[in-house]
Design a protein around this motif. Sequence first.
Motif, PDB file in Angstrom:
ATOM      1  N   UNK A 199      16.950 -78.313  29.485  1.00  0.00           N
ATOM      2  CA  UNK A 199      16.834 -77.021  28.806  1.00  0.00           C
ATOM      3  C   UNK A 199      18.049 -76.754  27.921  1.00  0.00           C
ATOM      4  N   UNK A 200      19.221 -77.124  28.404  1.00  0.00           N
ATOM      5  CA  UNK A 200      20.449 -76.928  27.635  1.00  0.00           C
ATOM      6  C   UNK A 200      20.471 -77.844  26.403  1.00  0.00           C
ATOM      7  N   UNK A 201      20.122 -79.107  26.599  1.00  0.00           N
ATOM      8  CA  UNK A 201      20.114 -80.066  25.483  1.00  0.00           C
ATOM      9  C   UNK A 201      19.151 -79.636  24.380  1.00  0.00           C
ATOM     10  N   UNK A 202      18.088 -78.933  24.762  1.00  0.00           N
ATOM     11  CA  UNK A 202      17.084 -78.500  23.784  1.00  0.00           C
ATOM     12  C   UNK A 202      17.342 -77.083  23.262  1.00  0.00           C
ATOM     13  N   UNK A 203      18.401 -76.445  23.739  1.00  0.00           N
ATOM     14  CA  UNK A 203      18.725 -75.101  23.270  1.00  0.00           C
ATOM     15  C   UNK A 203      17.865 -74.005  23.877  1.00  0.00           C
ATOM     16  N   UNK A 204      17.194 -74.301  24.999  1.00  0.00           N
ATOM     17  CA  UNK A 204      16.357 -73.303  25.661  1.00  0.00           C
ATOM     18  C   UNK A 204      17.187 -72.365  26.537  1.00  0.00           C
ATOM     19  N   UNK A 205      18.348 -72.847  26.979  1.00  0.00           N
ATOM     20  CA  UNK A 205      19.319 -72.014  27.679  1.00  0.00           C
ATOM     21  C   UNK A 205      20.687 -72.304  27.068  1.00  0.00           C
ATOM     22  N   UNK A 238       3.425 -69.575  30.030  1.00  0.00           N
ATOM     23  CA  UNK A 238       4.740 -69.266  29.456  1.00  0.00           C
ATOM     24  C   UNK A 238       4.777 -69.618  27.970  1.00  0.00           C
ATOM     25  N   UNK A 239       4.174 -70.752  27.618  1.00  0.00           N
ATOM     26  CA  UNK A 239       4.121 -71.150  26.204  1.00  0.00           C
ATOM     27  C   UNK A 239       3.285 -70.152  25.414  1.00  0.00           C
ATOM     28  N   UNK A 240       2.110 -69.814  25.946  1.00  0.00           N
ATOM     29  CA  UNK A 240       1.221 -68.878  25.264  1.00  0.00           C
ATOM     30  C   UNK A 240       1.910 -67.523  25.055  1.00  0.00           C
ATOM     31  N   UNK A 241       2.681 -67.090  26.050  1.00  0.00           N
ATOM     32  CA  UNK A 241       3.368 -65.797  25.989  1.00  0.00           C
ATOM     33  C   UNK A 241       4.709 -65.870  25.258  1.00  0.00           C
ATOM     34  N   UNK A 242       5.056 -67.074  24.788  1.00  0.00           N
ATOM     35  CA  UNK A 242       6.334 -67.306  24.092  1.00  0.00           C
ATOM     36  C   UNK A 242       7.507 -66.810  24.932  1.00  0.00           C
ATOM     37  N   UNK A 243       7.438 -67.107  26.227  1.00  0.00           N
ATOM     38  CA  UNK A 243       8.452 -66.676  27.192  1.00  0.00           C
ATOM     39  C   UNK A 243       9.307 -67.893  27.574  1.00  0.00           C
ATOM     40  N   UNK A 244      10.415 -68.056  26.864  1.00  0.00           N
ATOM     41  CA  UNK A 244      11.267 -69.226  27.066  1.00  0.00           C
ATOM     42  C   UNK A 244      11.841 -69.273  28.478  1.00  0.00           C
ATOM     43  N   UNK A 301       7.713 -79.594  23.340  1.00  0.00           N
ATOM     44  CA  UNK A 301       7.130 -80.930  23.462  1.00  0.00           C
ATOM     45  C   UNK A 301       8.086 -81.875  24.191  1.00  0.00           C
ATOM     46  N   UNK A 302       9.358 -81.858  23.805  1.00  0.00           N
ATOM     47  CA  UNK A 302      10.331 -82.765  24.410  1.00  0.00           C
ATOM     48  C   UNK A 302      10.576 -82.433  25.886  1.00  0.00           C
ATOM     49  N   UNK A 303      10.625 -81.140  26.213  1.00  0.00           N
ATOM     50  CA  UNK A 303      10.806 -80.744  27.618  1.00  0.00           C
ATOM     51  C   UNK A 303       9.606 -81.181  28.456  1.00  0.00           C
ATOM     52  N   UNK A 304       8.408 -81.030  27.896  1.00  0.00           N
ATOM     53  CA  UNK A 304       7.199 -81.453  28.613  1.00  0.00           C
ATOM     54  C   UNK A 304       7.145 -82.975  28.742  1.00  0.00           C
ATOM     55  N   UNK A 305       7.589 -83.677  27.716  1.00  0.00           N
ATOM     56  CA  UNK A 305       7.633 -85.142  27.767  1.00  0.00           C
ATOM     57  C   UNK A 305       8.560 -85.594  28.894  1.00  0.00           C
ATOM     58  N   UNK A 306       9.713 -84.937  29.017  1.00  0.00           N
ATOM     59  CA  UNK A 306      10.646 -85.275  30.087  1.00  0.00           C
ATOM     60  C   UNK A 306      10.025 -84.998  31.454  1.00  0.00           C
ATOM     61  N   UNK A 307       9.326 -83.875  31.571  1.00  0.00           N
ATOM     62  CA  UNK A 307       8.649 -83.528  32.818  1.00  0.00           C
ATOM     63  C   UNK A 307       7.635 -84.609  33.189  1.00  0.00           C
ATOM     64  N   UNK A 308       6.803 -85.008  32.226  1.00  0.00           N
ATOM     65  CA  UNK A 308       5.778 -86.031  32.487  1.00  0.00           C
ATOM     66  C   UNK A 308       6.416 -87.334  32.939  1.00  0.00           C
ATOM     67  N   UNK A 309       7.498 -87.735  32.270  1.00  0.00           N
ATOM     68  CA  UNK A 309       8.183 -88.973  32.646  1.00  0.00           C
ATOM     69  C   UNK A 309       8.781 -88.858  34.041  1.00  0.00           C
TER      70      UNK A 309
END
Length: 195
Positions: free
Chosen positions: A170-176, A137-143, A112-120
Amino acid sequence: RFLAAQRTMEGDHGDIPVPTNDAGEKSLDLSERSKDIGFGHKITEKETREGAIYGIPFIDPDGNYIPLTQEQKKTIQQKDMQKHLALARKSGWDSKLKKRGLSWDSLDEDYQLALEDLAFNVGGEEAGKTWKKIFDAIENQDTEDFVRQLRRQDAGNNTAGMDNRVAKVAYALGLISNLEEAHKAGLTLANTTEV
């Protein structure tokens, strides 16, 4: 906590409006460019006419700029995030999620937060209409693919600046966990030392 990280990524454009540094307007004279203030807020014509941003005065009755406080800039940033996210959801994201048997509320907060940043960052309406594969990617749970799909362009080009922004998010959210993972996810121009 993530809003604070976004403020660092976006940078503070100042307490009064300044001509934008956006790549798409680089060829324009400074007087012809749109104006930015605070943490990446684009001043609209309506705000200029009314002298206020979300009810916060920034132009006095004589037409002089009123410098914004740090708290006012934070409030504007938060309202911008909410506005762009609502636009993205309304203009496409909610229906794309629904097609996949998902909903906004079913998403992990990091997504949600990554998508919010994208939208902004790209504008809510554009994000809502343009971004599609990210929901696969979300549906496939592929980070890794999710991070790949967060990639955005600046004036039609992939740039280190945009790749760095996505890598930092991505780093701030722990995705990478590091820059190598950012590169593996397709952010090939990322070279930030903040990941």
